[in-house]
Design an enzyme around this catalytic site. Structure first.
Site, PDB file in Angstrom:
ATOM      1  N   SER A  29       0.828  -1.208   0.000  1.00 47.34           N
ATOM      2  CA  SER A  29       0.000   0.000   0.000  1.00 47.34           C
ATOM      3  C   SER A  29       0.864   1.261   0.000  1.00 47.34           C
ATOM      4  O   SER A  29       0.602   2.212  -0.744  1.00 47.34           O
ATOM      5  CB  SER A  29      -0.912   0.005   1.232  1.00 47.34           C
ATOM      6  N   ASP A 326      -7.577  -7.923   3.857  1.00 44.42           N
ATOM      7  CA  ASP A 326      -6.775  -8.782   2.983  1.00 44.42           C
ATOM      8  C   ASP A 326      -6.285 -10.040   3.681  1.00 44.42           C
ATOM      9  O   ASP A 326      -5.742 -10.943   3.035  1.00 44.42           O
ATOM     10  CB  ASP A 326      -5.553  -8.008   2.457  1.00 44.42           C
ATOM     11  N   ARG A 357     -13.116 -14.236  -2.591  1.00 47.54           N
ATOM     12  CA  ARG A 357     -12.243 -14.911  -1.628  1.00 47.54           C
ATOM     13  C   ARG A 357     -13.016 -15.761  -0.622  1.00 47.54           C
ATOM     14  O   ARG A 357     -12.479 -16.738  -0.095  1.00 47.54           O
ATOM     15  CB  ARG A 357     -11.355 -13.884  -0.915  1.00 47.54           C
TER      16      ARG A 357
END
Length: 449
Positions: A29, A326, A357
């Site tokens: 990031s 995440d 996911r």
């Protein structure tokens, strides 16, 4: 097939304990934002510790296409000669962001208030992901977006000729959307205001302040209100990128579920908007020790030691999701090795990541002999205790780096080997995953296709 070539099947097998030091890559990031804000500043920004995964490299290529000079000077060392806020040139070709949702959405924001046009595309996974969540607020500045159904890539964005500042409430927690709006606000006159009902990772705000932008945030009854003063002259910076906590999650998790393991992961960024996984693991009974805690470049950092632990399933608070969005795939793998049930709610955002996911982990865990329950925004994993996961399956990575790494870590603790059909996408975020894990003693190898 892999995002950038032929499939690379990989297999993980149970072996001895994991021991040693895991030098994980720089934070993804922060690496994206360092390149973008360096390109929007005036002068030379120097970055060390940059993640040199494909996602970040694609962002570097994009900044070159918009007119910045981006140069690699050594391992993880880069310079960016910026063009200033509003100084982007119109790119001569299509901008290919590969697999990176963060890259494409932040870049769209950065160019949306300049009077230029650019066409964006990516790999099959990225082309399937919705972009309306970013293009809708960018239209408020005066930009125009023309893409496939659902706002999907390929998409052409025409920047606003006379941008106006906006006041925007982010409808669902998303650091990408917030950051895109703030980056667009840089070249709009007056004040751009973003309101978050739930706080998300704040790297963009921290870095904007570091580059000299006028930005502030306050907590109010309507949420966290972030105010940015437009049209600053950003000053170049010296940026040391901390190690990525999302990458650290994999050697840490593997150490917790492989009996006898003791792994040190140094220099990990522990920004509170990113550290939700470590909080959750501690609640499950993980033996995690934070050593040498300090602040570097405005970000909290520590050395993290992880040892094998007898874990217990818990219910993860839904409000924690933005700080670990995440990490749910690897948490699901860890939960399979815990005693009891782990409940993960409020995670609908996982449906629109590099893959769905929730579905990917549920199907893979089932194939490995683990009982799961799945709802629209929920995944429940019934743990089988240390060493209790049968394994012996081939799991689909679905062009998703985190899915691939999660099942490979599970394979290190399962009774039978676990294979992923394609480990190629791992290079997008963690290009040294394979040798790093092998260096700790993990039995991870490329399999015959």
């Amino acid at each position: 097939m892999s995002a950038h070539g032929d499939p690379i099947p990989m297999t993980a097998r149970r072996a001895g304990p994991l021991m040693g030091v895991a030098e994980v890559p720089g934070d993804k990031s922060i690496s994206h934002r360092a390149l973008i804000l360096g390109a929007l500043s005036v002068g030379e920004t120097r970055v060390t510790g940059l993640l040199e995964g494909q996602d970040v490299l694609d962002t570097g290529k994009a900044m070159r296409a918009f007119g910045a000079e981006v140069t690699r000077t050594g391992a993880g060392a880069w310079t960016v000669h910026g063009v200033g806020v509003g100084g982007f040139a119109e790119p001569a070709d299509v901008i290919d962001c590969g697999n990176s949702g963060t890259g494409v959405r932040l870049i769209m924001g950065a160019m949306a208030t300049s009077p230029i046009s650019a066409t964006f595309t990516g790999d099959a996974s990225l082309r399937a992901r919705p972009m309306n969540r970013v293009t809708d607020p960018l239209r408020l500045f005066g930009a125009e977006a023309h893409g496939r159904a659902g706002g999907r890539l390929p998409l052409t964005l025409k920047g606003a000729v006379t941008p106006v500042p906006v006041r925007y409430t982010v409808p669902v927690p998303s650091a990408q959307v917030k950051s895109a709006v703030l980056l667009a606000g840089l070249n709009a006159p007056g004040e751009t205001v973003v309101i978050e009902t739930e706080a998300t990772r704040d790297h963009t705000e921290r870095m904007l302040a570091g580059f000299g932008a006028g930005i502030g945030a306050e907590d109010t009854p309507e949420g966290r209100v972030i105010t940015l003063t437009g049209q600053p002259e950003l000053q170049p910076q010296e940026i040391v990128v901390p190690r990525d906590p999302s990458s650290a999650a994999f050697p840490v998790a593997a150490a917790l579920i492989v009996e006898g393991s003791d792994v040190l992961v140094p220099n990990i960024g522990l920004n509170p908007t990113r550290a939700g996984l470590f909080t959750t693991l501690c609640e499950m009974g993980a033996d995690l020790v934070f050593e040498n805690e300090r602040v570097e470049g405005g970000e909290p950092v520590a050395d993290l030691r992880a040892r094998f632990s007898a874990l217990a399933g818990i219910e993860v608070p839904p409000g924690r999701a933005p700080s670990m969005i995440d990490e749910y795939p690897i948490l699901a793998a860890v939960a399979a090795c815990a005693e009891g049930k782990t409940v993960m709610r409020g995670i609908a955002e996982l449906r629109v990541k590099e893959s769905d996911r929730i579905d990917a982990m549920a199907r893979g865990l089932e194939a490995c002999g683990v009982t799961v329950e799945e709802e629209k925004d929920t995944l429940i994993v019934h743990g089988m205790g240390p060493g209790g996961v049968p394994g012996g399956a081939t799991c689909a990575s679905r062009l998703d780096h985190r899915i691939a790494m999660s099942f490979l870590c599970l394979g290190l603790a399962a009774r039978k080997p676990v294979t992923v059909d394609d480990g190629g996408p791992i290079a997008t975020s963690f290009p040294v995953f394979e040798p790093l894990m092998q260096g700790l003693g993990a039995d991870i190898a490329r399999a015959e296709a």
